[in-house]
Design a protein around this motif. Structure first.
Motif, PDB file in Angstrom:
ATOM      1  N   ASP A   1     -36.594  43.282  -1.838  1.00  0.00           N
ATOM      2  CA  ASP A   1     -35.762  44.236  -1.098  1.00  0.00           C
ATOM      3  C   ASP A   1     -34.382  43.691  -0.755  1.00  0.00           C
ATOM      4  OD1 ASP A   1     -36.627  42.371   0.725  1.00  0.00           O
ATOM      5  OD2 ASP A   1     -37.326  43.807   2.198  1.00  0.00           O
ATOM      6  N   GLY A   2     -33.805  42.917  -1.642  1.00  0.00           N
ATOM      7  CA  GLY A   2     -32.441  42.458  -1.412  1.00  0.00           C
ATOM      8  C   GLY A   2     -32.358  41.003  -1.002  1.00  0.00           C
ATOM      9  N   GLU A   3     -31.139  40.574  -0.823  1.00  0.00           N
ATOM     10  CA  GLU A   3     -30.836  39.184  -0.502  1.00  0.00           C
ATOM     11  C   GLU A   3     -30.945  38.937   0.994  1.00  0.00           C
ATOM     12  OE1 GLU A   3     -30.135  35.405  -1.324  1.00  0.00           O
ATOM     13  OE2 GLU A   3     -29.902  36.846  -2.929  1.00  0.00           O
ATOM     14  N   TYR A   4     -31.537  37.808   1.351  1.00  0.00           N
ATOM     15  CA  TYR A   4     -31.595  37.386   2.744  1.00  0.00           C
ATOM     16  C   TYR A   4     -30.491  36.370   2.975  1.00  0.00           C
ATOM     17  CZ  TYR A   4     -36.295  39.362   2.655  1.00  0.00           C
ATOM     18  OH  TYR A   4     -37.360  40.201   2.523  1.00  0.00           O
ATOM     19  N   PRO A   5     -29.946  36.299   4.181  1.00  0.00           N
ATOM     20  CA  PRO A   5     -28.944  35.256   4.453  1.00  0.00           C
ATOM     21  C   PRO A   5     -29.616  33.888   4.365  1.00  0.00           C
ATOM     22  CG  PRO A   5     -29.547  36.398   6.483  1.00  0.00           C
ATOM     23  CD  PRO A   5     -30.223  37.115   5.350  1.00  0.00           C
ATOM     24  N   ILE A   6     -29.008  32.964   3.641  1.00  0.00           N
ATOM     25  CA  ILE A   6     -29.618  31.659   3.423  1.00  0.00           C
ATOM     26  C   ILE A   6     -28.931  30.580   4.250  1.00  0.00           C
ATOM     27  CG2 ILE A   6     -30.200  29.901   1.702  1.00  0.00           C
ATOM     28  CD1 ILE A   6     -31.744  32.519   1.351  1.00  0.00           C
ATOM     29  N   ARG A   7     -27.629  30.399   4.029  1.00  0.00           N
ATOM     30  CA  ARG A   7     -26.946  29.263   4.655  1.00  0.00           C
ATOM     31  C   ARG A   7     -26.780  29.508   6.146  1.00  0.00           C
ATOM     32  NH1 ARG A   7     -23.057  24.959   2.416  1.00  0.00           N
ATOM     33  NH2 ARG A   7     -22.386  24.000   4.338  1.00  0.00           N
ATOM     34  N   ASP A   8     -27.438  28.681   6.924  1.00  0.00           N
ATOM     35  CA  ASP A   8     -27.409  28.793   8.377  1.00  0.00           C
ATOM     36  C   ASP A   8     -27.877  27.464   8.951  1.00  0.00           C
ATOM     37  OD1 ASP A   8     -27.296  29.683  10.995  1.00  0.00           O
ATOM     38  OD2 ASP A   8     -28.525  31.448  10.649  1.00  0.00           O
ATOM     39  N   THR A   9     -27.593  27.235  10.213  1.00  0.00           N
ATOM     40  CA  THR A   9     -28.080  26.026  10.879  1.00  0.00           C
ATOM     41  C   THR A   9     -29.173  26.341  11.887  1.00  0.00           C
ATOM     42  OG1 THR A   9     -26.317  26.179  12.521  1.00  0.00           O
ATOM     43  CG2 THR A   9     -25.891  24.795  10.586  1.00  0.00           C
ATOM     44  N   ALA A  10     -29.650  27.581  11.907  1.00  0.00           N
ATOM     45  CA  ALA A  10     -30.710  27.969  12.839  1.00  0.00           C
ATOM     46  C   ALA A  10     -32.068  27.425  12.403  1.00  0.00           C
ATOM     47  CB  ALA A  10     -30.777  29.489  12.961  1.00  0.00           C
TER      48      ALA A  10
END
Length: 136
Positions: free
Chosen positions: A71-80
């Motif tokens: 169902d689409g792209e998830y946000p990947i780059r993060d520091t969480a």
């Protein structure tokens, strides 16, 4: 028997590529199953035959599993969040960091002595996943 916790990742059509890269960095045994390999019927969606239904990278210290998102792209780059690799030694961590950086990753926190003892650093791999490296 006590439960365990492992990591599950999902990318939009390239999860197998990510798992193969991590196998190059960390070793282990990789098993990949595409939707064409399954006999799943009656699914609520129509997956592409070559999409990854389930993959497992088995490492001495744990598992990383995953499958392609539908169902689409998830946000990947993060520091969480980050993947944490507890290295056997400082040299082990440095080698794996160097492998990730050479493959297109970015060391964002230099691997050095940490205030709590041992060594610690961070790398974003070429897919945008943050890896924390620790060695005592």
């Amino acid at each position: 028997m006590a439960g365990t916790i492992s990591t599950y990742v999902t990318f939009n059509g390239y999860t197998a590529e990510v798992l193969k890269h991590w196998q190059e960095v960390f070793g282990g045994e990789l098993n990949l199953l595409t939707y064409a390999d399954t006999k799943m019927e009656g699914m609520p969606f129509e997956p592409p035959a070559d999409a990854l239904a389930h993959g497992v990278l088995t490492l001495p210290g744990g598992l990383i599993s995953g499958g392609d998102s539908m169902d689409g792209e998830y946000p990947i780059r993060d520091t969480a969040y980050s993947m944490l690799y507890n290295a056997e030694s400082v040299e082990d961590a440095r080698e794996r960091i160097a492998t990730m950086v050479a493959a297109g990753g970015e060391e964002t926190m230099k691997f050095e002595t940490a205030p709590w003892g041992g060594s610690y650093g961070q790398v974003f791999d070429k897919y945008g996943v943050m890896w924390s490296f620790s060695a005592m």
